[in-house]
Every structure is written in structure tokens, then in C-alpha cells.
Design a protein around this motif. Structure first.
Motif, PDB file in Angstrom:
ATOM      1  N   LYS A  54      -1.193   8.051  -3.032  1.00 40.64           N
ATOM      2  CA  LYS A  54      -0.826   9.284  -2.187  1.00 40.64           C
ATOM      3  C   LYS A  54      -1.707  10.319  -2.418  1.00 40.64           C
ATOM      4  CE  LYS A  54       2.518   6.614  -0.290  1.00 40.64           C
ATOM      5  NZ  LYS A  54       2.115   5.724   0.390  1.00 40.64           N
ATOM      6  N   ALA A  55      -2.603  10.392  -3.548  1.00 33.33           N
ATOM      7  CA  ALA A  55      -3.366  11.767  -3.980  1.00 33.33           C
ATOM      8  C   ALA A  55      -4.826  10.989  -4.377  1.00 33.33           C
ATOM      9  CB  ALA A  55      -2.691  12.541  -4.673  1.00 33.33           C
ATOM     10  N   THR A  56      -5.792  12.155  -4.535  1.00 29.41           N
ATOM     11  CA  THR A  56      -7.028  11.639  -5.036  1.00 29.41           C
ATOM     12  C   THR A  56      -6.891  11.021  -6.265  1.00 29.41           C
ATOM     13  OG1 THR A  56      -7.977  13.411  -3.943  1.00 29.41           O
ATOM     14  CG2 THR A  56      -9.272  12.654  -5.949  1.00 29.41           C
ATOM     15  N   ILE A  57      -7.576   9.897  -6.628  1.00 30.77           N
ATOM     16  CA  ILE A  57      -7.578   9.319  -7.878  1.00 30.77           C
ATOM     17  C   ILE A  57      -8.379   9.687  -8.813  1.00 30.77           C
ATOM     18  CG2 ILE A  57      -7.903   6.947  -8.851  1.00 30.77           C
ATOM     19  CD1 ILE A  57      -7.634   5.780  -5.856  1.00 30.77           C
ATOM     20  N   SER A  58      -7.646  10.074  -9.943  1.00 31.40           N
ATOM     21  CA  SER A  58      -8.468  10.606 -11.150  1.00 31.40           C
ATOM     22  C   SER A  58      -8.698   9.854 -12.262  1.00 31.40           C
ATOM     23  CB  SER A  58      -7.440  11.905 -11.599  1.00 31.40           C
ATOM     24  OG  SER A  58      -6.189  11.548 -12.083  1.00 31.40           O
ATOM     25  N   ALA A  59      -8.282   8.855 -12.488  1.00 30.58           N
ATOM     26  CA  ALA A  59      -8.610   7.871 -13.496  1.00 30.58           C
ATOM     27  C   ALA A  59      -8.432   6.357 -13.177  1.00 30.58           C
ATOM     28  CB  ALA A  59      -7.982   8.179 -14.648  1.00 30.58           C
ATOM     29  N   ILE A  60      -9.392   5.455 -13.688  1.00 29.78           N
ATOM     30  CA  ILE A  60      -9.074   3.930 -13.718  1.00 29.78           C
ATOM     31  C   ILE A  60      -9.515   3.357 -14.822  1.00 29.78           C
ATOM     32  CG2 ILE A  60     -10.249   2.048 -12.445  1.00 29.78           C
ATOM     33  CD1 ILE A  60     -10.880   3.336 -10.100  1.00 29.78           C
TER      34      ILE A  60
END
Length: 91
Positions: A54-60
Motif C-alpha cells: 500500500k506504499a513505496t517499498i523500502s526493503a527486500i
């Protein structure tokens, strides 16, 4: 995402990536469009587009055996996805 229609609309834009991870078989990328893209490392072909955040992905991050990825977005959402089986998604 159009909340009124409860649907995701994909518009072909070139957006900057926020994170990328290289695994043995796949490359995972994410950007400000809230999606994770799974690419075949050998052919460069897009294998899967995961649109769950639901928001910008900051880590994978991948699991040590690379059977699962976990991703985190800027609103605190966490998603676990099976690398070889898209049905393995858990929030």
C-alpha cells in the motif's frame, strides 16, 4: 490504486527503483509504484509482478535458502512471498 473501485490500475511509466536484490535464479526490483518485479536472471524476462503493498517499498530481503522474499513498505506493511510459488504470499 483506485480506492473507490477497489482496483489497481497499471500505467506504463518509467519510475526510479527504490531497491533491488539479486538471487541465484531471479532478480527482484521495487520502485515507488508499490510493486515488486521478479525477473529471470538468465533471460532478463519479467516473470511476475507482485502488487500487494500500500506504499513505496523500502526493503527486500531473500531467505537464506532463497525460497522466500520479505518486503517492507514505508507504511510498515510486511509481505512474505514464495519465490517459486506466487500463491505463498502472506501479509
Amino acid at each position: 490504486y483506485l480506492k473507490e473501485q477497489d482496483t489497481v490500475v497499471r500505467i506504463p511509466l518509467h519510475l526510479a527503483l527504490t531497491v533491488g536484490v539479486i538471487a541465484d535464479q531471479f532478480i527482484f526490483t521495487a520502485g515507488i509504484d508499490r510493486s515488486i518485479r521478479k525477473w529471470d536472471k538468465t533471460s532478463g524476462r519479467l516473470v511476475e509482478d507482485i502488487i500487494e503493498h500500500k506504499a513505496t517499498i523500502s526493503a527486500i530481503k531473500t531467505s537464506p535458502d532463497q525460497s522466500q522474499i520479505v518486503s517492507v513498505d514505508l507504511k510498515g506493511g510486511v509481505l512474505f512471498s514464495g519465490v517459486n510459488n506466487p500463491a505463498d504470499k502472506k501479509e
